[in-house]
Design a protein around this motif. Structure first.
Motif, mmCIF file in Angstrom:
data_model
loop_
_atom_site.group_PDB
_atom_site.id
_atom_site.type_symbol
_atom_site.label_atom_id
_atom_site.label_comp_id
_atom_site.label_asym_id
_atom_site.label_seq_id
_atom_site.Cartn_x
_atom_site.Cartn_y
_atom_site.Cartn_z
ATOM 1 N N VAL A 61 0.863 -1.182 0.000
ATOM 2 C CA VAL A 61 0.000 0.000 0.000
ATOM 3 C C VAL A 61 0.900 1.233 0.000
ATOM 4 C CG1 VAL A 61 -1.756 1.297 1.259
ATOM 5 C CG2 VAL A 61 -1.841 -1.187 1.227
ATOM 6 N N LYS A 62 0.581 2.178 -0.865
ATOM 7 C CA LYS A 62 1.370 3.404 -0.964
ATOM 8 C C LYS A 62 0.459 4.614 -0.761
ATOM 9 C CE LYS A 62 4.515 1.455 -4.387
ATOM 10 N NZ LYS A 62 3.926 0.212 -4.796
ATOM 11 N N PRO A 63 1.025 5.732 -0.301
ATOM 12 C CA PRO A 63 0.217 6.957 -0.249
ATOM 13 C C PRO A 63 -0.352 7.253 -1.642
ATOM 14 C CG PRO A 63 2.242 7.269 0.970
ATOM 15 C CD PRO A 63 2.357 5.938 0.275
ATOM 16 N N GLY A 64 -1.620 7.605 -1.686
ATOM 17 C CA GLY A 64 -2.294 7.834 -2.960
ATOM 18 C C GLY A 64 -3.109 6.639 -3.414
ATOM 19 N N ALA A 65 -2.974 5.498 -2.722
ATOM 20 C CA ALA A 65 -3.746 4.299 -3.066
ATOM 21 C C ALA A 65 -5.224 4.550 -2.793
ATOM 22 C CB ALA A 65 -3.255 3.099 -2.257
ATOM 23 N N ASP A 66 -6.075 3.863 -3.532
ATOM 24 C CA ASP A 66 -7.524 4.025 -3.383
ATOM 25 C C ASP A 66 -8.024 3.416 -2.080
ATOM 26 O OD1 ASP A 66 -7.740 5.284 -5.822
ATOM 27 O OD2 ASP A 66 -8.520 3.538 -6.883
ATOM 28 N N VAL A 67 -9.060 4.028 -1.528
ATOM 29 C CA VAL A 67 -9.843 3.461 -0.433
ATOM 30 C C VAL A 67 -11.221 3.213 -1.032
ATOM 31 C CG1 VAL A 67 -10.832 3.849 1.841
ATOM 32 C CG2 VAL A 67 -8.562 4.737 1.314
ATOM 33 N N GLN A 68 -11.691 1.964 -0.944
ATOM 34 C CA GLN A 68 -12.942 1.603 -1.599
ATOM 35 C C GLN A 68 -13.946 1.010 -0.619
ATOM 36 O OE1 GLN A 68 -12.074 -1.058 -4.863
ATOM 37 N NE2 GLN A 68 -11.079 0.539 -6.065
ATOM 38 N N ILE A 69 -15.214 1.228 -0.947
ATOM 39 C CA ILE A 69 -16.322 0.569 -0.266
ATOM 40 C C ILE A 69 -17.151 -0.083 -1.361
ATOM 41 C CG2 ILE A 69 -18.428 0.867 1.095
ATOM 42 C CD1 ILE A 69 -17.080 3.235 2.474
ATOM 43 N N ALA A 70 -17.313 -1.393 -1.291
ATOM 44 C CA ALA A 70 -18.080 -2.157 -2.283
ATOM 45 C C ALA A 70 -17.579 -1.897 -3.704
ATOM 46 C CB ALA A 70 -19.564 -1.839 -2.176
ATOM 47 N N GLY A 71 -16.263 -1.746 -3.861
ATOM 48 C CA GLY A 71 -15.679 -1.550 -5.181
ATOM 49 C C GLY A 71 -15.723 -0.129 -5.705
ATOM 50 N N ILE A 77 -4.951 -1.810 -2.377
ATOM 51 C CA ILE A 77 -5.931 -0.809 -1.971
ATOM 52 C C ILE A 77 -6.387 -1.138 -0.552
ATOM 53 C CG2 ILE A 77 -6.770 -0.427 -4.329
ATOM 54 C CD1 ILE A 77 -9.266 -2.122 -3.495
ATOM 55 N N ILE A 78 -7.110 -0.226 0.056
ATOM 56 C CA ILE A 78 -7.757 -0.510 1.335
ATOM 57 C C ILE A 78 -9.257 -0.586 1.079
ATOM 58 C CG2 ILE A 78 -8.268 0.331 3.653
ATOM 59 C CD1 ILE A 78 -5.467 1.433 3.778
ATOM 60 N N GLN A 79 -9.821 -1.729 1.416
ATOM 61 C CA GLN A 79 -11.250 -1.984 1.229
ATOM 62 C C GLN A 79 -11.926 -1.860 2.590
ATOM 63 O OE1 GLN A 79 -12.890 -2.971 -1.748
ATOM 64 N NE2 GLN A 79 -14.774 -2.771 -0.607
ATOM 65 N N ILE A 80 -12.943 -1.011 2.677
ATOM 66 C CA ILE A 80 -13.690 -0.857 3.927
ATOM 67 C C ILE A 80 -15.008 -1.599 3.787
ATOM 68 C CG2 ILE A 80 -14.851 0.757 5.472
ATOM 69 C CD1 ILE A 80 -12.756 2.827 4.741
ATOM 70 N N THR A 81 -15.251 -2.499 4.729
ATOM 71 C CA THR A 81 -16.525 -3.212 4.805
ATOM 72 C C THR A 81 -17.335 -2.542 5.898
ATOM 73 O OG1 THR A 81 -15.389 -5.249 4.175
ATOM 74 C CG2 THR A 81 -17.600 -5.462 5.102
ATOM 75 N N LEU A 82 -18.451 -1.957 5.517
ATOM 76 C CA LEU A 82 -19.256 -1.190 6.467
ATOM 77 C C LEU A 82 -19.939 -2.093 7.481
ATOM 78 C CD1 LEU A 82 -20.924 1.417 4.086
ATOM 79 C CD2 LEU A 82 -18.894 1.698 5.499
ATOM 80 N N GLY A 83 -19.958 -1.637 8.715
ATOM 81 C CA GLY A 83 -20.646 -2.359 9.777
ATOM 82 C C GLY A 83 -22.102 -1.905 9.865
ATOM 83 N N GLY A 84 -22.772 -2.329 10.906
ATOM 84 C CA GLY A 84 -24.188 -2.018 11.052
ATOM 85 C C GLY A 84 -24.501 -1.066 12.190
ATOM 86 N N ASP A 85 -23.484 -0.584 12.883
ATOM 87 C CA ASP A 85 -23.702 0.308 14.019
ATOM 88 C C ASP A 85 -24.314 1.629 13.561
ATOM 89 O OD1 ASP A 85 -23.378 1.952 16.379
ATOM 90 O OD2 ASP A 85 -21.870 0.512 17.046
#
Length: 149
Positions: free
Chosen positions: A52-62, A109-117
């Motif tokens: 992972v490098k600075p400038g890499a994408d952060v994605q949620i559901a692609g 990339i960093i993929q964020i999986t959303l929680g339900g809180d």
């Protein structure tokens, strides 16, 4: 008289060009005290962020919702990723951040999986649930030498 008119036109053109350049610099620089920021920063601590490098994408559901602003080492010897996220995106506090590869040999990339809180992360808070990068070389060597458990 004609020479003076040309000098005035060049001067006006130069001033307008500098004003346009200044406006563009302010818009691209995203100075929150001038423009009202359109992003906020959250952090995630990983055991390993290899690739992972600075400038890499952060994605949620692609879908790209931000970028990795910087990587640093914490006092606990963890890799902390500062992620700049679009202000319209709300991330629940129980969400998970994972280091993923885009494609077979693509960029990390960093993929964020959303929680339900119902409570969302505030700017500057840390995502506590993370999944680090898989080190393919060590997995292959363990498999090749029969050390897979």
């Amino acid at each position: 008289m004609s020479n003076s008119r040309v000098e005035i036109m060049v001067g006006i053109f130069l001033v307008l060009g500098l004003m346009a350049f200044g406006w563009l610099a302010i818009q691209l620089g995203e100075l929150p005290w001038l423009t009202g920021s359109t992003t906020y920063v959250v952090y995630a601590d990983f055991d390993n962020v290899s690739g992972v490098k600075p400038g890499a994408d952060v994605q949620i559901a692609g879908v790209t919702v931000g970028t990795v602003r910087e990587l640093e080492l914490t006092d606990d010897a963890l890799a902390r990723a500062a992620m700049q996220i679009d202000k319209t995106i709300k991330i629940p506090v129980d969400s998970m951040a994972s280091v993923k590869s885009q494609g077979i040999i693509g960029d990390k990339i960093i993929q964020i999986t959303l929680g339900g809180d119902e409570e969302n992360l505030k700017p500057g808070e840390v995502i506590s649930d993370t999944e680090s990068s898989v080190d393919l070389e060590s997995l292959i060597s363990k498999f090749a030498f029969g050390q897979v458990k």
